[in-house]
Structures are given as C-alpha cells and as structure tokens.
Design a protein around this motif. Structure first.
Motif, short mmCIF file in Angstrom:
data_model
loop_
_atom_site.label_atom_id
_atom_site.label_comp_id
_atom_site.label_asym_id
_atom_site.label_seq_id
_atom_site.Cartn_x
_atom_site.Cartn_y
_atom_site.Cartn_z
N SER A 18 0.83 -1.21 0.00
CA SER A 18 0.00 0.00 0.00
C SER A 18 0.86 1.26 0.00
N LEU A 19 1.98 1.21 0.72
CA LEU A 19 2.87 2.37 0.77
C LEU A 19 3.53 2.60 -0.59
N THR A 20 4.04 1.53 -1.21
CA THR A 20 4.70 1.70 -2.51
C THR A 20 3.72 2.22 -3.55
N GLU A 21 2.46 1.76 -3.47
CA GLU A 21 1.44 2.24 -4.42
C GLU A 21 1.20 3.74 -4.24
N LEU A 22 1.10 4.18 -2.99
CA LEU A 22 0.87 5.58 -2.69
C LEU A 22 2.06 6.44 -3.13
N LEU A 23 3.27 6.00 -2.79
CA LEU A 23 4.47 6.77 -3.16
C LEU A 23 4.64 6.83 -4.67
N ALA A 24 4.35 5.72 -5.35
CA ALA A 24 4.46 5.70 -6.80
C ALA A 24 3.53 6.71 -7.44
N ILE A 25 2.29 6.79 -6.93
CA ILE A 25 1.32 7.77 -7.47
C ILE A 25 1.84 9.19 -7.26
N ARG A 26 2.37 9.47 -6.07
CA ARG A 26 2.91 10.81 -5.79
C ARG A 26 4.05 11.16 -6.74
N LEU A 27 4.97 10.23 -6.90
CA LEU A 27 6.16 10.51 -7.72
C LEU A 27 5.81 10.62 -9.19
N GLU A 28 4.92 9.76 -9.69
CA GLU A 28 4.51 9.83 -11.09
C GLU A 28 3.78 11.14 -11.39
N SER A 29 3.07 11.67 -10.41
CA SER A 29 2.38 12.95 -10.61
C SER A 29 3.36 14.10 -10.77
N HIS A 30 4.62 13.87 -10.35
CA HIS A 30 5.66 14.89 -10.50
C HIS A 30 6.59 14.61 -11.69
N GLY A 31 6.19 13.69 -12.55
CA GLY A 31 6.94 13.47 -13.79
C GLY A 31 7.97 12.37 -13.75
N GLU A 33 9.26 8.39 -13.69
CA GLU A 33 8.86 7.02 -14.02
C GLU A 33 9.21 6.15 -12.82
N VAL A 34 8.29 5.28 -12.41
CA VAL A 34 8.49 4.52 -11.17
C VAL A 34 8.30 3.03 -11.41
N GLU A 35 9.28 2.24 -10.96
CA GLU A 35 9.17 0.79 -10.90
C GLU A 35 9.07 0.39 -9.42
N VAL A 36 8.34 -0.67 -9.13
CA VAL A 36 8.11 -1.09 -7.76
C VAL A 36 8.56 -2.53 -7.55
N ALA A 37 9.26 -2.78 -6.44
CA ALA A 37 9.63 -4.13 -6.04
C ALA A 37 9.25 -4.31 -4.57
N HIS A 38 8.83 -5.53 -4.22
CA HIS A 38 8.39 -5.79 -2.85
C HIS A 38 9.37 -6.65 -2.06
N ARG A 39 10.50 -6.95 -2.67
CA ARG A 39 11.59 -7.65 -1.97
C ARG A 39 12.90 -7.37 -2.69
N GLY A 40 13.99 -7.62 -1.99
CA GLY A 40 15.31 -7.28 -2.54
C GLY A 40 15.65 -8.01 -3.81
N THR A 41 15.36 -9.31 -3.87
CA THR A 41 15.70 -10.09 -5.07
C THR A 41 14.94 -9.59 -6.29
N GLN A 42 13.69 -9.18 -6.09
CA GLN A 42 12.90 -8.62 -7.18
C GLN A 42 13.52 -7.31 -7.66
N ALA A 43 14.01 -6.51 -6.72
CA ALA A 43 14.65 -5.24 -7.09
C ALA A 43 15.90 -5.48 -7.94
N LEU A 44 16.70 -6.47 -7.57
CA LEU A 44 17.92 -6.78 -8.32
C LEU A 44 17.58 -7.26 -9.73
N ASN A 45 16.50 -8.02 -9.87
CA ASN A 45 16.07 -8.47 -11.20
C ASN A 45 15.65 -7.29 -12.07
N ILE A 46 14.95 -6.32 -11.48
CA ILE A 46 14.55 -5.13 -12.23
C ILE A 46 15.78 -4.35 -12.69
#
Length: 442
Positions: A18-31, A33-46
C-alpha cells in the motif's frame, strides 16, 4: 525548492504494497517514471532488466534488508544512488546508512516535499541513462544482455566525472561506439568528440596529428596546423589502439596529461587544454607495461577508470537484436531472418565480434534474392573455419555444450526463465539448478 528532473526512472523497494502504491502515485504525478519491487531479489532483477536512475529502499524487509540490498547494488551498479527509508528514524540508523553508502535517509511517514528534495539532490549532476525512446539503445550501444546493462550503468556513473578512461576488449567489440557513448553521457557532451587510431599512421605523422606543428617545423610543414588535442578542447579525445603508440610519443602525451598544456611540433609556446582522454586497446596494456612496451606512468594516467567491453560470445542474447537492427538498416526493412537462421548465428563463436556480425549480415543481404533470410543463407555466409571444433575432453565438451545450450535458449526466449525451461523441456526448478551450476544470472 529544487527543480524536478523530469523523466528520471526510480525504483521503489518496500514489502508494504500500500505504501509503494501511494508513493508511486505521488512521484509519477511529478513526472518521474516509477518501478516497484516488494523484496530485494525482485529489485535486483529489475536492475538487470532496465536502466534505473535512483533506488529508494525500506530498511526492514524480510529475506534481504535495505543494507544487504544496498551492498549488492554497490557491487554490481557502481555509482547508483540509493536512498533509505525506515519507520525507525533513529540517529544510529542514519549514521549506519551514511557509512554504508546511502546518499540520504527518509523517515516514515514520508513527507512528500522532503522526498522530492532528497531525490533531486541525489540526481543532481546525473545524466539520464536513456536519452532515447528506445530502451535497448544507449547512445548507440545496442543491448539487452545483463553484461552490457552493467557496462551502461558504469558509464552512467561516470557521467559527472572528467576522469580519463581506458577501454579494453577484443577487436570488433565496439570500442569507438563505447567511447562516443561515454562522451554523449558526460558533462563534456556539448564539446567535440575526436577520434584517432594511434596504430594507423607513422610516428612522425601521429605526433603532428596529435600536437599540431608550426610552419617550417619539418619538410612539408608549409603552414601552422592545430593538433587534435587542441581541437578536442572542452570535449573528448579518443585514442584508439593506444598500445601501438611509440614510446617517444608516450612521453610527450604524458606531459600533456600532467601539465594540461600542449606544445606544437617546432613551437615555443604552450596552450592550455581541457580535454577528457578516453583510450582503447585490444592489447593487454598491463602486459605491455610488464614487457616495457608501454610506460607505467602513462598507463596510470590514462587508466583512472577501466571499462571492459564483453565479447559477443559473452552477450549471446544481444545477437538477435544486433542482427535485426543491422538487417533493417542494410535492407531498408525489406528483409527478415527466420528463427532457424537466428539459431545459426547463435551457434557461431564470433572471433571478430560485432564488426564480423555486421559483415555477415551484409553478406546475407547481398546473396538473398527474396525477403526471408534462411538458415542456408546464413550457413553460406559464415566462415568455414575449424576453430570452434578444436578437440577437448569429453567432460569439458559436455560442460561447454550445456552452457552454450542454456545461453542460446535464454537468448531465444529473451531471458524469460519460464519460457526457456519450457523450450528446454525441463521443469523450472531443474532449469534454475542448471543456471546456478553454470553461474548464469538472469
């Protein structure tokens, strides 16, 4: 308030969806591009799959916490700015974060304006990785492989630096294209980019080309001539095949690097220059230094940062992309490869690397009467050498076959492990074991 850097690509890492969804919306509204990961291994894959400008990660996460993730990022993506956020905003956390290389620290609940200010400060002076709308093209470097993505990340990290760079790699790997990409991604991008092959001309001509000369300095010097070092002032001078430069010229080049001045041949005056030197060689310069064929002091001046370009054999998954781009340019988009012809290209060992691949594609275009380039056409265009069939022991042959097979399957499936396992007729767990056995990262 700092100016928002439009289009920068951010990676948010937090197991609180829920937090990443909220922060992503805020950041995208300021121009952003946002990618989201919910764990470290997923982040490294991105990070392996796409260029990212900045990572914002939570501290407390299961399996891999923020400190561990930052350690992995620093290991493989030099210069990547990482911001920590945590609900435990204590002074010890902040101190630890700064000591471990985080660029800044945010406490939850996240204040939107503070977050924007921190992001912009972290991105200040940083050149955007993807200057083109094509995610597989970084200033002329075509790629989708992890090894090339790491090279691009390294170039990105050097964007705000004017440090001299030494590029090494086999012949045909694209050293000049890489040097041009370094220039275009740098703070010197508005200045000139000038390239010279140090092994392509006699020593006396090379000296005149580099440093210039005054009228009457030697027979044939009928007028003053500005050298390439002066011409590159404010930009980048690319010295290709620096390992072939004669020792006496190495001394003169060393002086230019030390003094940041240049004296034309036959001249008395010196001229100040502000030039970033990017050098390249297919030779191993360290070996040349050990053999007294290259000056050690010049080597350290040129090799402030070292960049290694992978061979085409080490980036097999880029072959379909490169071949298709070359084909489109050479045939005006009128011809295409079938799948079997791409497989033949993947089977070859490419001693001449990208330059050879371009020549083979050009050959295929010339001898293909129709619109489809078949495997027979590719087979005719490829050299009939035996280097790839050198005799090896049975165990080594099995290992090499398995490694090459996995790489080809991954290339055909564009790195999708599930699809690759299906194509190889193995279940995913068995296929992952093979990847681990051969130390192949996806």
């Amino acid at each position: 308030m700092s100016q928002i850097q439009q289009g920068a690509k951010l990676l948010l890492v937090d197991d609180d969806t829920s937090l990443t969804e909220l922060l992503a919306i805020r950041l995208e509204s300021h121009g952003y591009e946002v990618e989201v990961a919910h764990r470290g291994t997923q982040a490294l894959n991105i990070l392996k799959q796409m260029p990212i400008d900045l990572v914002i990660t939570d501290l407390k996460m299961a399996h891999m916490n923020g400190f561990e993730l930052n350690e992995q990022i620093k290991k493989y993506y030099t210069g990547m700015p990482v911001v920590m956020m945590t609900a435990h905003g204590s002074i010890p956390d902040a101190v630890d974060a700064m000591q471990q290389g985080f660029v800044s620290f945010l406490t939850k609940p996240i204040d939107s304006q503070q977050m924007l200010d921190v992001i912009n400060e972290a991105l200040a002076g940083k050149v955007r990785t993807a200057q083109t709308s094509d995610p597989n093209n970084f200033h002329g470097l075509l790629f989708q492989s992890a090894s090339m993505r790491q090279l691009v990340q390294q170039i990105q990290a050097l964007a705000s630096s004017n440090a001299n760079i030494l590029i090494q790699g086999e012949s045909g790997t694209g050293k000049e294209v890489t040097a041009k990409a370094i220039h275009l991604a740098s703070n010197q991008s508005q200045g000139p980019f000038i390239a010279i092959n140090c092994g392509a001309m006699p020593a006396h001509l090379l000296e005149s080309e580099l440093f210039g000369h005054k009228k009457g300095a030697f027979t044939g010097a009928v007028s003053d001539k500005e050298g390439l070092v002066q011409a590159a002032d404010g930009g980048t001078l690319f010295l290709d095949e620096i390992g072939d430069m004669p020792l006496d010229l190495q001394v003169k080049l060393l002086r230019v690097l030390q003094e940041r001045t240049v004296r034309p041949v036959g001249g008395q005056s010196e001229y100040k220059v502000n030039v970033r030197f990017v050098s390249a060689s297919h030779k191993n310069i360290q070996t040349a230094v050990a053999e007294k064929q290259f000056r050690e002091d010049l080597y350290y001046r040129l090799n402030v940062v070292s960049v290694e370009i992978p061979s085409l054999r080490e980036r097999l998954e880029d072959i379909p992309l490169l071949a298709s781009r070359f084909l489109s340019a050479l045939s005006d988009g009128e011809k295409q490869f079938n799948q079997q012809s791409i497989t033949h290209l993947l089977n070859y060992h490419w001693p001449g690397n990208i330059r050879q691949l371009h020549n083979i594609v050009e050959h295929c275009v010339a001898i293909t009467p129709g619109k489809v380039i078949t495997e027979d056409i590719v087979q005719k265009a490829l050299p009939k050498d035996c280097a790839q069939n050198a005799f090896t022991g049975l165990n080594e042959a099995k290992r090499q076959f398995e490694y090459d097979y996995i790489q080809k399957v991954l290339a055909l499936c564009e790195g999708n492990v599930s699809e690759a396992a299906k194509l190889a007729q193995r279940n995913r767990s068995d296929f992952y074991k093979l990847l681990k056995k051969h130390e192949i990262q996806c």
